[in-house]
Design an enzyme around this catalytic site. Sequence first.
Site, short mmCIF file in Angstrom:
data_model
loop_
_atom_site.label_atom_id
_atom_site.label_comp_id
_atom_site.label_asym_id
_atom_site.label_seq_id
_atom_site.Cartn_x
_atom_site.Cartn_y
_atom_site.Cartn_z
N LYS A 1 0.85 -1.19 0.00
CA LYS A 1 0.00 0.00 0.00
C LYS A 1 0.88 1.24 0.00
CE LYS A 1 -1.77 -1.66 3.74
NZ LYS A 1 -2.52 -1.73 5.03
N ASP B 1 -6.67 0.12 7.26
CA ASP B 1 -7.50 -0.94 7.84
C ASP B 1 -8.70 -1.22 6.95
OD1 ASP B 1 -5.73 -0.61 9.98
OD2 ASP B 1 -7.12 0.71 11.05
#
Length: 310
Positions: free
Chosen positions: A227, A260
């Site tokens: 990411k 998350d």
Amino acid sequence: MRDCLHIACLGECMVELSGQPLQRRYGGDTLNTALYMARLLAGSRARVHYISALGDDRLSDELIHQWQCEGIEAARVTRLPGTLPGLYLVDVDPQGERSFLYWRDTSAARQYFAMETDFSAWLDRGRTDALYLSGISLALLPTNRRLALLDALEGFVAEGGRLWFDNNFRPALWSAQDARAAHERVLAMAEIALLTLDDEHQLYGQHTAEEAARRTVALGCSEVVIKQGARPCLIVTAQREIEVPAQAPGKVVDSCAAGDAFAAAYLASRIQGLSAHEAAANGHCLAATVIGHPGAIIPAHAMPDISLPR
């Protein structure tokens, strides 16, 4: 085949204070992911469980109630009499970037994770098909208990359990040296790893996303997602590498829980049979929505339209 896919998420959820004036919410990296997965998988054959500890106070009662209302199975949340949940305060700058102040050293979860817990109850293959944990989950355990958990995870994976990991390195919790050693043991067993490149830089120094992914695949991880915030994420397996562009958000209100949320949508999508590319697109979509709202958990009505196979 088992009627339900039982997913357990391991970690700590705390009471969150944020905003001006201060508002009380709740959050914690693996709990955030568990909640968004539970929303996305509602109506499917998957069940999301949370493994943690809370006190016997009113705040803990409220947390359990709210998690259950979201579809999270809370039977594996231990209640420790005389203890309280942890607390954190979020400070958000004008660009939406956040910093944290924590009061968690004597929290119920920290005390529970320091006990001589029987990890077989957490990892019983009769009721756990997949386990999701993070670098924060590992950092919350004292060294001896962390090593015991890593040993238990090897048995869990050897018996066919699926292991998913997000690096989430927090230098305030432990040293980079200790984190590297623990992360690498988990990554050698993991089916899917979701790694934030900035955290990998803190652990290994400056390097490219490709280098981080290939190092992780070499350890034994089957599927690695790097990411990179607003930049495309990189997905690497032993067979291929692909990039998936991030979704441009509207106004960034609070970047809390973006990673998350990405993890939740990515894992939920892969569970339901979507490709890695489709899963990453869904992850970017949910993350872009979450950062447009204050706090780690957005209202259910604000969830984007992510349709998953049932």
